[in-house]
Scaffold this motif. Structure first.
Motif, mmCIF file in Angstrom:
data_model
loop_
_atom_site.group_PDB
_atom_site.id
_atom_site.type_symbol
_atom_site.label_atom_id
_atom_site.label_comp_id
_atom_site.label_asym_id
_atom_site.label_seq_id
_atom_site.Cartn_x
_atom_site.Cartn_y
_atom_site.Cartn_z
ATOM 1 N N ALA A 92 68.226 136.748 38.471
ATOM 2 C CA ALA A 92 69.204 136.832 39.555
ATOM 3 C C ALA A 92 70.294 135.787 39.334
ATOM 4 O O ALA A 92 70.093 134.802 38.611
ATOM 5 N N LEU A 93 71.453 135.989 39.962
ATOM 6 C CA LEU A 93 72.610 135.133 39.725
ATOM 7 C C LEU A 93 72.295 133.668 39.981
ATOM 8 O O LEU A 93 72.756 132.782 39.254
ATOM 9 N N ASP A 94 71.493 133.384 41.025
ATOM 10 C CA ASP A 94 71.177 131.988 41.342
ATOM 11 C C ASP A 94 70.100 131.408 40.444
ATOM 12 O O ASP A 94 69.760 130.224 40.574
ATOM 13 N N GLN A 95 69.557 132.219 39.531
ATOM 14 C CA GLN A 95 68.558 131.729 38.590
ATOM 15 C C GLN A 95 69.002 131.984 37.154
ATOM 16 O O GLN A 95 68.198 132.293 36.280
ATOM 17 N N MET A 96 70.303 131.821 36.919
ATOM 18 C CA MET A 96 70.871 132.033 35.596
ATOM 19 C C MET A 96 71.683 130.813 35.180
ATOM 20 O O MET A 96 71.953 129.920 35.984
ATOM 21 N N LEU A 97 72.067 130.797 33.893
ATOM 22 C CA LEU A 97 72.906 129.743 33.330
ATOM 23 C C LEU A 97 72.353 128.356 33.654
ATOM 24 O O LEU A 97 71.190 128.091 33.396
ATOM 25 N N SER A 98 73.159 127.487 34.252
ATOM 26 C CA SER A 98 72.761 126.099 34.501
ATOM 27 C C SER A 98 71.680 125.963 35.560
ATOM 28 O O SER A 98 71.150 124.862 35.764
ATOM 29 N N PHE A 99 71.338 127.050 36.236
ATOM 30 C CA PHE A 99 70.373 126.980 37.333
ATOM 31 C C PHE A 99 69.047 127.646 36.978
ATOM 32 O O PHE A 99 68.242 127.942 37.856
ATOM 33 N N ARG A 100 68.832 127.873 35.685
ATOM 34 C CA ARG A 100 67.569 128.473 35.247
ATOM 35 C C ARG A 100 66.750 127.428 34.498
ATOM 36 O O ARG A 100 67.162 126.994 33.421
ATOM 37 N N PRO A 101 65.605 127.006 35.009
ATOM 38 C CA PRO A 101 64.987 127.412 36.260
ATOM 39 C C PRO A 101 65.417 126.568 37.460
ATOM 40 O O PRO A 101 65.091 126.895 38.592
ATOM 41 N N ALA A 102 66.120 125.458 37.195
ATOM 42 C CA ALA A 102 66.570 124.569 38.268
ATOM 43 C C ALA A 102 67.755 123.774 37.746
ATOM 44 O O ALA A 102 67.956 123.627 36.536
ATOM 45 N N ALA A 103 68.533 123.240 38.681
ATOM 46 C CA ALA A 103 69.770 122.545 38.293
ATOM 47 C C ALA A 103 69.504 121.349 37.381
ATOM 48 O O ALA A 103 70.323 121.028 36.520
ATOM 49 N N ASP A 104 68.368 120.687 37.551
ATOM 50 C CA ASP A 104 68.061 119.517 36.728
ATOM 51 C C ASP A 104 67.306 119.874 35.455
ATOM 52 O O ASP A 104 66.851 118.982 34.724
ATOM 53 N N ALA A 105 67.150 121.164 35.173
ATOM 54 C CA ALA A 105 66.484 121.573 33.935
ATOM 55 C C ALA A 105 67.166 122.803 33.360
ATOM 56 O O ALA A 105 66.544 123.605 32.681
ATOM 57 N N GLY A 106 68.471 122.934 33.615
ATOM 58 C CA GLY A 106 69.186 124.126 33.195
ATOM 59 C C GLY A 106 69.798 124.041 31.817
ATOM 60 O O GLY A 106 70.426 124.984 31.361
ATOM 61 N N ALA A 107 69.645 122.912 31.144
ATOM 62 C CA ALA A 107 70.217 122.745 29.808
ATOM 63 C C ALA A 107 69.126 122.359 28.813
ATOM 64 O O ALA A 107 69.366 121.588 27.896
ATOM 65 N N TYR A 108 67.901 122.884 29.058
ATOM 66 C CA TYR A 108 66.739 122.691 28.187
ATOM 67 C C TYR A 108 66.091 121.324 28.358
ATOM 68 O O TYR A 108 64.877 121.200 28.224
ATOM 69 N N ARG A 109 66.878 120.287 28.656
ATOM 70 C CA ARG A 109 66.287 118.999 29.013
ATOM 71 C C ARG A 109 65.709 119.099 30.436
ATOM 72 O O ARG A 109 66.094 119.966 31.207
#
Length: 538
Positions: free
Chosen positions: A475-492
């Motif tokens: 879903a849109l809110d669980q994609m890109l920088s927000f997948r799975p959460a804002a503090d883990a959206g860039a693999y770190r």
């Protein structure tokens, strides 16, 4: 006893975990992959439930794996071969009419013209528009999404890079917004009139989704399934010769050839944390392994809620992970057949092009009704089914003269009202066969063996929580920088040294390997420019 030391530990030996390990090992890192099952591949496996029959238990076709990953990991050398599908699919209708979906849009338009001249012309325009949207979205998959709250130069650079890309394609952004927010029904209404045509095209928008064809946001899933390539054909799908497990085995072989260690029957009990940093893992048998990098190729809720002590994580982050939606809607019915389906719409049991893949979804209303059952905790009484018979193109999948057929079915909610899947398994399988028999009456008598894989099986055996095949809703809110959460959206993640590298990270689900390659890039970049050195070595 001193713990074994590695440069990186990869938790989970699914295809993404293996891809991440292969890239890290290729860059000179000492890597170990830990898989809790006795075989690698996760949901990308081929098993033999009956002697001589090779069954793709979960994943059943390939497309989203990029050609450059295939080349960089030299997968062809390790036995990976794709058999492209053309026609892509066959859709029979209850009135005896049908559509063959060919790779060539003009050829498909000629099929659609038998139902609607208007929609035949519209299909060519539709295909052109989707191709333009693919040009916008596909490059985003390989980008590391920036952390929205970060002012780090790397994140600012990613924002600028993404902004430049979107600016270059600004003429298509309005249609992209439609795609991300509309239901698949509304999106198809922009082009088509005929109910059967729209019904036949709608399954791609809801496969694996917790929603029906009229649920806002399902249109994106339609595009997600168009972003790949098989056999050098953009947007095409294919079988893996020998089964999907051959792909996982090829990736594992590539990783091993670069020095990676791959362990099976190695279940991880916890990620060990010291001073806010992941320092390794402890296995269920008590074995302790140490590394400055732990890459989790499993469901993010399993990582953060089961393997990490929650006291080591920010409270807001834990709450966000607890709210991460991972509701499943799919099941599989795998069959061994004594003969091929004899369709009313296209008779004959000799192998023909329409036997390779067929879909049961005669209208949008049919699919919406199937979703209505799921909303209230029931499996669909009139289910949608996407069925493939890989043995038609690859005889190695079954004994001579026999076939294997795998049916991806919706809707099958993980939680059933007033009952459970252990009680409903066979009744559900019976209903799927009854539905298919209305299109191919000989099918029930052709079945030699049957395996029903429920959402509960997907969770128990493959770690797909809630039975969600994508490690979380797309879903849109669980994609890109927000997948799975804002503090883990860039693999770190909030824990230094702990990374995500599977479908619960950007860009999401499917047999693609892109989350793993992106994560490896981030990991090696964090380890003193290792990624740049690897690129320089070619």
């Amino acid at each position: 006893m001193q713990a074994t030391q590695y440069d990186a530990i990869v938790v989970g030996g699914g295809h993404n975990g293996l891809v991440c390990a292969a890239y890290l090992a290729k860059a000179g890192q000492r890597v170990v992959v830990l898989e809790r099952r006795s075989l690698v591949g996760g949901a990308c496996v081929t098993e033999e439930p009956w002697p001589g029959y090779r069954v793709n238990t979960c994943s059943y076709v390939v497309s989203l794996l990029p050609p450059d990953i295939v080349l960089q990991l030299d997968l062809a050398r390790f036995g990976y071969e794709v058999l492209p599908l053309d026609p892509l699919a066959f859709t029979p209708f209850p009135d005896g009419r049908s559509i063959m979906w060919w790779y060539d849009p003009k050829r498909t338009a000629a099929e659609i013209a038998k139902l609607s001249t208007h929609d035949a012309f519209a299909y060519l325009d539709y295909e052109h528009n989707l191709d333009e949207l693919v040009k916008i979205v596909r490059p985003l998959f390989s980008m590391v999404p920036p952390l929205p709250q970060s002012l780090h130069p790397q994140d600012i650079g990613e924002v600028l890079r993404m902004g430049r890309h979107l600016y270059r394609h600004r003429r298509g952004l309005a249609r992209l917004v439609d795609l991300m927010t509309l239901s698949v029904s509304d999106f198809l209404d922009c082009w088509f009139e005929d109910d059967q045509v729209k019904g036949a095209m709608s399954p791609g928008g809801v496969i694996g989704a917790w929603g029906g064809p009229k649920t806002p946001g399902t249109a994106y899933v339609l595009l997600h399934h168009r972003l790949g390539e098989a056999g050098n054909q953009r947007g095409a799908w294919g079988f893996v010769r020998g089964g999907m497990g051959r792909l996982s085995e090829a990736i594992a072989a590539s990783a091993r050839s670069s020095g990676a260690e791959v362990r099976t029957d190695a279940a991880v009990a916890r990620v060990d944390v010291v001073g806010g940093r992941a320092v390794g893992v402890t296995l269920e048998d008590g074995t302790v392994l140490r590394a400055p990098v732990v890459a989790a190729a499993i469901h993010p809720r399993t990582v953060f809620l089961d393997m990490v002590d929650r006291s080591e994580l920010p409270r807001d982050f834990v709450v966000e992970i607890e709210r991460y939606r991972t509701r499943g809607s799919s099941a599989k019915v795998n069959l061994a057949l004594g003969e091929l389906p004899d369709f009313i719409a296209r008779p004959g049991t000799d192998p023909q092009s329409h036997h390779v893949e067929f879909e049961i979804c005669p209208s949008i209303e049919y699919l919406e009704t199937a979703w209505d059952d799921a909303k209230f905790g029931r499996w669909s009484r009139e289910p949608m089914a996407d069925c493939v018979i890989p043995s038609v193109k690859d005889p190695s999948m079954a004994p001579a003269g026999r076939h294997v057929m795998t049916c991806f079915v919706q809707y099958a909610p993980n939680e059933l009202a007033g009952t459970d899947w252990d009680q409903e398994r066979e009744a559900f399988g019976d209903r799927v066969i009854e539905t298919l028999a209305t299109y191919a009456p000989n099918l029930p008598g052709a079945i030699l063996h049957r395996q029903v894989v429920t959402p509960l099986d997907l969770e128990r055996t493959f770690g797909l929580l809630g039975g969600n095949i994508f490690h979380g809703e797309m879903a849109l809110d669980q994609m890109l920088s927000f997948r799975p959460a804002a503090d883990a959206g860039a693999y770190r993640t909030p824990l230094a040294g702990l990374y995500l590298c599977a479908s619960g990270a950007h860009p999401g689900g499917g047999v693609m390997g892109i989350p793993a390659r992106n994560a490896a890039r981030v990991i090696l970049g964090d380890r003193s420019g290792g990624w740049r050195r690897w690129l320089a070595r070619g």
